[in-house]
Scaffold this motif. Sequence first.
Motif, PDB file in Angstrom:
ATOM      1  N   GLY A   7       0.816  -1.530  -3.870  1.00 38.18           N
ATOM      2  CA  GLY A   7       0.364  -0.163  -4.110  1.00 38.18           C
ATOM      3  C   GLY A   7       1.383   0.880  -3.753  1.00 38.18           C
ATOM      4  N   GLY A   8       2.546   0.507  -3.179  1.00 35.44           N
ATOM      5  CA  GLY A   8       3.468   1.554  -2.788  1.00 35.44           C
ATOM      6  C   GLY A   8       4.891   1.321  -3.222  1.00 35.44           C
ATOM      7  N   GLY A   9       5.363   0.078  -3.219  1.00 36.11           N
ATOM      8  CA  GLY A   9       6.759  -0.180  -3.504  1.00 36.11           C
ATOM      9  C   GLY A   9       7.048  -0.235  -4.978  1.00 36.11           C
ATOM     10  N   ALA A  82      -5.308 -13.593 -13.400  1.00 40.04           N
ATOM     11  CA  ALA A  82      -6.299 -12.972 -12.516  1.00 40.04           C
ATOM     12  C   ALA A  82      -7.114 -14.031 -11.780  1.00 40.04           C
ATOM     13  CB  ALA A  82      -7.212 -12.054 -13.324  1.00 40.04           C
ATOM     14  N   ARG A  83      -7.476 -15.101 -12.464  1.00 39.36           N
ATOM     15  CA  ARG A  83      -8.243 -16.162 -11.817  1.00 39.36           C
ATOM     16  C   ARG A  83      -7.419 -16.862 -10.741  1.00 39.36           C
ATOM     17  NH1 ARG A  83     -12.757 -18.648 -13.557  1.00 39.36           N
ATOM     18  NH2 ARG A  83     -11.825 -20.719 -13.301  1.00 39.36           N
ATOM     19  N   ARG A  84      -6.151 -17.142 -11.035  1.00 40.16           N
ATOM     20  CA  ARG A  84      -5.295 -17.781 -10.029  1.00 40.16           C
ATOM     21  C   ARG A  84      -5.120 -16.876  -8.822  1.00 40.16           C
ATOM     22  NH1 ARG A  84      -2.351 -19.930 -14.626  1.00 40.16           N
ATOM     23  NH2 ARG A  84      -0.941 -18.140 -14.579  1.00 40.16           N
ATOM     24  N   GLY A 176     -13.568  -5.355  -6.392  1.00 41.50           N
ATOM     25  CA  GLY A 176     -12.724  -5.041  -5.245  1.00 41.50           C
ATOM     26  C   GLY A 176     -12.817  -6.067  -4.138  1.00 41.50           C
ATOM     27  N   GLN A 177     -13.942  -6.781  -4.064  1.00 43.74           N
ATOM     28  CA  GLN A 177     -14.095  -7.844  -3.077  1.00 43.74           C
ATOM     29  C   GLN A 177     -13.549  -9.175  -3.602  1.00 43.74           C
ATOM     30  OE1 GLN A 177     -14.944  -7.007  -0.159  1.00 43.74           O
ATOM     31  NE2 GLN A 177     -15.772  -4.978  -0.602  1.00 43.74           N
ATOM     32  N   PHE A 178     -13.370  -9.263  -4.897  1.00 49.33           N
ATOM     33  CA  PHE A 178     -12.768 -10.449  -5.499  1.00 49.33           C
ATOM     34  C   PHE A 178     -11.250 -10.350  -5.426  1.00 49.33           C
ATOM     35  CE2 PHE A 178     -11.006 -12.622  -9.258  1.00 49.33           C
ATOM     36  CZ  PHE A 178     -11.489 -13.905  -9.049  1.00 49.33           C
ATOM     37  N   ASP A 179     -10.707  -9.203  -5.843  1.00 46.89           N
ATOM     38  CA  ASP A 179      -9.272  -8.954  -5.761  1.00 46.89           C
ATOM     39  C   ASP A 179      -9.054  -7.444  -5.821  1.00 46.89           C
ATOM     40  OD1 ASP A 179      -6.454  -8.663  -6.203  1.00 46.89           O
ATOM     41  OD2 ASP A 179      -6.381 -10.702  -6.986  1.00 46.89           O
ATOM     42  N   ALA A 180      -8.670  -6.866  -4.703  1.00 48.05           N
ATOM     43  CA  ALA A 180      -8.491  -5.408  -4.624  1.00 48.05           C
ATOM     44  C   ALA A 180      -7.385  -4.936  -5.553  1.00 48.05           C
ATOM     45  CB  ALA A 180      -8.185  -4.993  -3.188  1.00 48.05           C
ATOM     46  N   ARG A 181      -6.415  -5.814  -5.865  1.00 51.87           N
ATOM     47  CA  ARG A 181      -5.325  -5.414  -6.753  1.00 51.87           C
ATOM     48  C   ARG A 181      -5.830  -5.208  -8.175  1.00 51.87           C
ATOM     49  NH1 ARG A 181      -1.795 -10.581  -5.385  1.00 51.87           N
ATOM     50  NH2 ARG A 181      -3.902 -11.404  -5.793  1.00 51.87           N
ATOM     51  N   LEU A 182      -6.735  -6.051  -8.626  1.00 52.88           N
ATOM     52  CA  LEU A 182      -7.329  -5.848  -9.944  1.00 52.88           C
ATOM     53  C   LEU A 182      -8.148  -4.562  -9.970  1.00 52.88           C
ATOM     54  CD1 LEU A 182      -8.575  -9.453 -10.811  1.00 52.88           C
ATOM     55  CD2 LEU A 182      -6.756  -8.190 -11.977  1.00 52.88           C
ATOM     56  N   ASP A 183      -8.831  -4.285  -8.872  1.00 60.00           N
ATOM     57  CA  ASP A 183      -9.615  -3.057  -8.780  1.00 60.00           C
ATOM     58  C   ASP A 183      -8.712  -1.831  -8.913  1.00 60.00           C
ATOM     59  OD1 ASP A 183     -12.029  -1.666  -8.483  1.00 60.00           O
ATOM     60  OD2 ASP A 183     -11.709  -1.430  -6.333  1.00 60.00           O
ATOM     61  N   ARG A 184      -7.530  -1.896  -8.287  1.00 62.71           N
ATOM     62  CA  ARG A 184      -6.605  -0.765  -8.405  1.00 62.71           C
ATOM     63  C   ARG A 184      -6.106  -0.609  -9.833  1.00 62.71           C
ATOM     64  NH1 ARG A 184      -4.934  -2.463  -3.180  1.00 62.71           N
ATOM     65  NH2 ARG A 184      -3.145  -3.636  -3.963  1.00 62.71           N
TER      66      ARG A 184
END
Length: 350
Positions: A7-9, A82-84, A176-184
């Motif tokens: 989320g930052g780099g 995404a599943r992996r 977001g509880q499954f993968d916060a990166r996908l949520d972002r």
Amino acid sequence: MNDGGDGGGRGQGQEARRFAEYVAALGRGPGRSRALAREEAADALATILDGGADPYQTGAFLMLLRYRGESAPEIAGLVDAARRAGGCGGRAERPGADLDWPSYGAGRTREAPWFLLSALALAAAGFRIAMHGSNRFARGRPLGWGLEALGLEPASSRAAAAAELAARNFTYLPIGQFDARLDRLLGLRELFGLRSPINTAVRLLDPFDAGAAIDGVFHPGYLDLHLDAAALLGRPRLLVVKGGGGEAERNPVKPTAALLGTGAGRAEVSFPEFGAAARRMRDPAPIAAEDFAALWREGREDHPAWAAAVATIALALVALGAAEDPGKADTEAARIWRRRHGVAHARSSR
């Protein structure tokens, strides 16, 4: 712009250079651009999720995919990655759920999540229902509102969702509880002003390797895309419908056409208007949380939304293969609704 990784780099080095090849392949222009292979799309999303792509690359990649019109192999590749990333890996031999039910709708037509009542009634009848989603951009009453009205809570993790599914045949797992990166990545809609192909991919995640799935789309053009991608992913059964606000919910006031994909191919399934009760829904009044909960408790067949809840149960029964045709599904759906508080919640053996 935030990427899907830390989320930052900014992505640097070899990964960013490799990722640039995918952006170039999509964006070279008329006659020169091309769709990505499934493996390429999977590698691209894995690079984003791992933080290896520059945020500008991420935005360009997602919008070029959307502008070109994503292909089924591209969506299948995004789902693979995404599943992996979420710890799913390959499909399990034994399904963890009977029905996968994504909920990512955000349309203004959503009055209340009547389909949640349908899912709970099916769970009471012994079907294991796994819902997942995000409604952060919802313009109507989102699924979380319905859960709160009923005194329920979303699962806090994939492991907690699996435990809930085993204990009471129902769970709702926020993305977001499954993968916060996908949520972002879904949240980039605020910057783009548009949904991205991630919105399509997450609908096909199937975190619990269900034996069947039901899915709602915003536009008819996505019906075939979802089924084509599901076939590539080896999904056993998927019923797709253009639903209100993009949700898998049947509109009982008019006939509904759905597409059912199985290992044997696909077929159109035509559901009729859901009888006289449905016509009372043409001008529904806004509903309060206590009224939503009362409909679940009391099952009032004089309530305008009763038809939506029961008609959607029928939609799910066809998706599950538990009813042979829409007419029998409607009859069985009414029976399931009336018995929703009187059926043991034992885990299904399906």
